[in-house]
Each structure stands twice: as structure tokens, then as C-alpha cells.
Design a protein around this motif. Sequence first.
Motif, PDB file in Angstrom:
ATOM      1  N   LEU A 382     -21.775  -0.930 -21.205  1.00  8.55           N
ATOM      2  CA  LEU A 382     -23.343  -1.044 -20.145  1.00  8.55           C
ATOM      3  C   LEU A 382     -23.585  -2.249 -19.819  1.00  8.55           C
ATOM      4  O   LEU A 382     -22.872  -2.464 -18.451  1.00  8.55           O
ATOM      5  CB  LEU A 382     -24.149  -0.002 -20.784  1.00  8.55           C
ATOM      6  CG  LEU A 382     -25.389  -0.302 -19.315  1.00  8.55           C
ATOM      7  CD1 LEU A 382     -24.845  -0.038 -18.059  1.00  8.55           C
ATOM      8  CD2 LEU A 382     -26.088   0.841 -19.508  1.00  8.55           C
ATOM      9  N   THR A 383     -23.194  -3.422 -20.839  1.00  6.69           N
ATOM     10  CA  THR A 383     -24.074  -4.286 -20.694  1.00  6.69           C
ATOM     11  C   THR A 383     -22.840  -5.383 -19.601  1.00  6.69           C
ATOM     12  O   THR A 383     -22.536  -5.834 -19.372  1.00  6.69           O
ATOM     13  CB  THR A 383     -23.543  -5.240 -22.203  1.00  6.69           C
ATOM     14  OG1 THR A 383     -25.064  -4.623 -22.815  1.00  6.69           O
ATOM     15  CG2 THR A 383     -24.062  -6.899 -21.888  1.00  6.69           C
ATOM     16  N   THR A 384     -22.015  -5.057 -19.855  1.00  6.23           N
ATOM     17  CA  THR A 384     -20.438  -5.749 -19.575  1.00  6.23           C
ATOM     18  C   THR A 384     -20.127  -5.473 -18.101  1.00  6.23           C
ATOM     19  O   THR A 384     -20.029  -6.148 -17.075  1.00  6.23           O
ATOM     20  CB  THR A 384     -18.694  -5.214 -20.250  1.00  6.23           C
ATOM     21  OG1 THR A 384     -18.738  -6.117 -21.521  1.00  6.23           O
ATOM     22  CG2 THR A 384     -18.230  -6.199 -19.539  1.00  6.23           C
ATOM     23  N   ASP A 385     -20.394  -4.047 -17.659  1.00  9.67           N
ATOM     24  CA  ASP A 385     -20.554  -4.044 -16.686  1.00  9.67           C
ATOM     25  C   ASP A 385     -21.588  -4.036 -15.925  1.00  9.67           C
ATOM     26  O   ASP A 385     -21.835  -4.130 -14.205  1.00  9.67           O
ATOM     27  CB  ASP A 385     -20.463  -1.908 -15.919  1.00  9.67           C
ATOM     28  CG  ASP A 385     -19.848  -1.591 -15.370  1.00  9.67           C
ATOM     29  OD1 ASP A 385     -18.912  -1.606 -14.961  1.00  9.67           O
ATOM     30  OD2 ASP A 385     -20.744  -1.090 -14.077  1.00  9.67           O
ATOM     31  N   LEU A 386     -23.226  -4.762 -16.247  1.00 13.14           N
ATOM     32  CA  LEU A 386     -24.240  -4.986 -15.258  1.00 13.14           C
ATOM     33  C   LEU A 386     -23.931  -6.655 -15.247  1.00 13.14           C
ATOM     34  O   LEU A 386     -23.978  -7.106 -14.322  1.00 13.14           O
ATOM     35  CB  LEU A 386     -25.360  -5.174 -16.047  1.00 13.14           C
ATOM     36  CG  LEU A 386     -25.888  -3.309 -16.639  1.00 13.14           C
ATOM     37  CD1 LEU A 386     -26.963  -3.199 -17.939  1.00 13.14           C
ATOM     38  CD2 LEU A 386     -26.675  -3.277 -15.194  1.00 13.14           C
ATOM     39  N   GLN A 387     -22.928  -7.206 -15.822  1.00 13.20           N
ATOM     40  CA  GLN A 387     -22.325  -9.078 -16.341  1.00 13.20           C
ATOM     41  C   GLN A 387     -21.367  -8.806 -14.607  1.00 13.20           C
ATOM     42  O   GLN A 387     -21.713  -9.752 -13.777  1.00 13.20           O
ATOM     43  CB  GLN A 387     -22.573  -9.294 -17.266  1.00 13.20           C
ATOM     44  CG  GLN A 387     -23.234  -9.373 -18.457  1.00 13.20           C
ATOM     45  CD  GLN A 387     -22.153  -9.585 -19.767  1.00 13.20           C
ATOM     46  OE1 GLN A 387     -21.213  -9.067 -19.981  1.00 13.20           O
ATOM     47  NE2 GLN A 387     -23.385 -10.034 -20.996  1.00 13.20           N
ATOM     48  N   THR A 388     -21.090  -7.809 -14.651  1.00 15.86           N
ATOM     49  CA  THR A 388     -19.549  -8.231 -14.289  1.00 15.86           C
ATOM     50  C   THR A 388     -20.387  -7.784 -12.305  1.00 15.86           C
ATOM     51  O   THR A 388     -20.445  -8.718 -11.272  1.00 15.86           O
ATOM     52  CB  THR A 388     -18.888  -7.076 -14.328  1.00 15.86           C
ATOM     53  OG1 THR A 388     -18.354  -7.180 -15.171  1.00 15.86           O
ATOM     54  CG2 THR A 388     -17.579  -6.324 -12.872  1.00 15.86           C
TER      55      THR A 388
END
Length: 394
Positions: A382-388
Motif C-alpha cells: 500500500l505504501t508503494t502504491d501511494l508513492q507511485t
Amino acid sequence: MTIQPFTLEIPQAEVDDLQARLRSARWPVTPAVDDWSRGVPVDYLRELAAYWADGYDWRAAEAALNAIPQFVTEIGGQRIHFFHQKSAEPNALPLILTHGWPGSPVEFQAMIGRLTDPVAYGGDAGDAFDVVVPSLPGYGFSTPLGPAGFNLFGVAQMWAELMSRLGYDRYGAHGTDAGSGVTGMLTMIDAEHVVGAHLAGVTAAAPFAGPVSTDGLSESDKTRAETFNRYLEDGLGYLTLQSTRPQTLAYGLNDSPIGQLAWIVEKFAEWTDPAHKLPDEAVDRDQLLTNVSLYWFTGSGASSAHAVYDGMQAWKAMLAQQPGGEAAAASWGPASPPPTGVAVFGAETAIKSLVDPAGAMTHWTEYERGGHFAAMEVPDLLTTDLQTFFRPLR
């Protein structure tokens, strides 16, 4: 307009009372089939309750939560509690995270460090966020439920005011479950300040809108549609009760920690990644019990049930005013002016052609792992998706 620091400090007498209630629980007779087909199994819940009473350390959990800066303020007669962790990075983007039911800000606890200090997790400083995590009205320390009750539009107005009070002119928003509804509303009422909205915990259609047709769907989307249709047949009991008779339910949730535990654990069993046999295998057991403990100590099992009731009444009123009725509400409709993205985890039921029929969403990602409580199950994904999603919107 006042924002005051807040420290979580449950009196020892309340902790002792919880443990005494757990140890002296009056258990029902074990049914002939003690599996999950009739709800939470007795043997499983007895073991989890015993751990809650004598293995789980509330004071350690309390200290960990107090390591995150917390505040309270009042907006429109409603007390609002929130976490507010700023990043050390000078160009961090403000981001408000909104939980759903049966969640709380505890849901995002494992993500706050990842979001505010990405370098510490092997990431890029340019992806840093200042993080704001409020408790929905009627949940946690945003209690008691104020005179305005609960509806998504009203909460979104509160969040816009909260971000303004914190001095943020540009910010991103993420929400899951009911929080995704609040986040969607934010893009409409505060579009000049919201740079983008990221959603998770989105279902194939509205809960009471009827089954989803599988005609013309891909095999993966057909599986999601069938899962959603089974949910309509066998999984709406909790919502029907909370949206029709919250006060009757409130007595059990407010008086019995076993009842409160079962009420929440069942949803973690049903909505987490099915690759895990038990809910406390899908999420950290202590984090799960911290979430349940917060409901218990604040009495928000009862008040959140009333919040669900108010929200459903507001939703029905909206349907009555819209042409097309339930059919119109079955879809989220086109994205609002700020860019909107969706992350779908594991066995979640969101289907792009139904959620975004106009193809207006700028970001849609599907993951094999995780489930409805992605922030607890797969905080890395989820963190990676938010950053992307937010990287080009900064």
C-alpha cells in the motif's frame, strides 16, 4: 479552532476491569460444527480472549501509539482526534488517511514511518509525506458522536476544515472502506486543495444495490463478481443490524468485551487475504487486539454502530433524490476533477469496468496479496502504491 495535544492514557482500573471481564466470560455451548460457517468458533475465540487477558500488553501498545503525535480539535460540534506525524523532508506532501469500519487510526500505524521517512525503508526522500490520520466521528477518541451524526459528505467537510487548520493548502487523500467514500467526497468539496485521491477497500457495487452481472467480464473480474454476490447473500448481517437497530446491538458491544471481540474478529476473518487460515495470521495479533481495545475503552463499538446507521440513512436519502435510484448509486461514477486512483488487494471485489465505467481514473492496480485491511496486512504494498500514485501530483 483550537488544536490541543492529546496523550492516550487509559486508567488502570479500566484495564483491570477488561481483564476481569475476559477471565469471567460466560461462554456459549460449542455447536456441533465449531468452524467459521456459523460465525467465530468458540474454541478460537476462547484462546484469543485468553491471550487478550493475560498475554497482550495494553501498556506497551499505548506507549507505541503515544510515540505518534496526537491531537484533538472540535469541528462543527464534533470532537475529532487525529495523529499528525510530520516528515523531516522539506518538500513532503501532506496526506490524510481515513479508516473505515471496523478500523481505526491503529490500522495505519505500521505505515506512518514508511510514509514520513521513506529513506529509512530504502526509498526516495522525494516520496515523503506529512501524515494526518483522524478518527472518524463516533470512532475511537472522536467520541461522543456529535449532534450532526455521521454522513460521508459531512465528514469530508470536517476533513477539509482540519487540513485548513493545519495550514495545508495542497494535500493528497487516501481512504479505505467508508474512508474511501469520505475521500471521494473530498475531491468534490475541496477540489482546489486536493491534488489526488487514492482509494482502497472499494467493492464491486453498493452493498444493497443487488448482485453484479458476470456477463462480459474477464475471468478474474468474474471471480470478484461472484465473491461480491456471495457477500450479498451471506455477509450482510452485520450491516443490516447496524443500519437498522444500532441501539439494540450497542448493549452487547458496550458491556461485553467478548461480544466486541467477536464482532470485529469475524470481519477480519472474512475480509483478509484468504491465503491465511486465521485472521491473526493475516494481521499482527497484537495490532488486531489494539484496534479492538480502542473500541472497548472508548465505547465506540456502540457509537460506531450509530455512525453506520446515520451513514446508511443519509445514503438512502441521497438515493431518493437521485434519478436512477439504486442503479445510479451502484457505480462510483466518473472521477472528480482531482486525479483518482484505486488499489485492489487479494480477494477484494472492485471491478474496474463497474467502478470506473467512463475510464476516467488515472491509476488502477491489482495485487495478489492482501485484503480489505491492506494497511495492516501488506503495508509495504500500500505504501508503494501511494508513492507511485502521488509522485506525479506533487
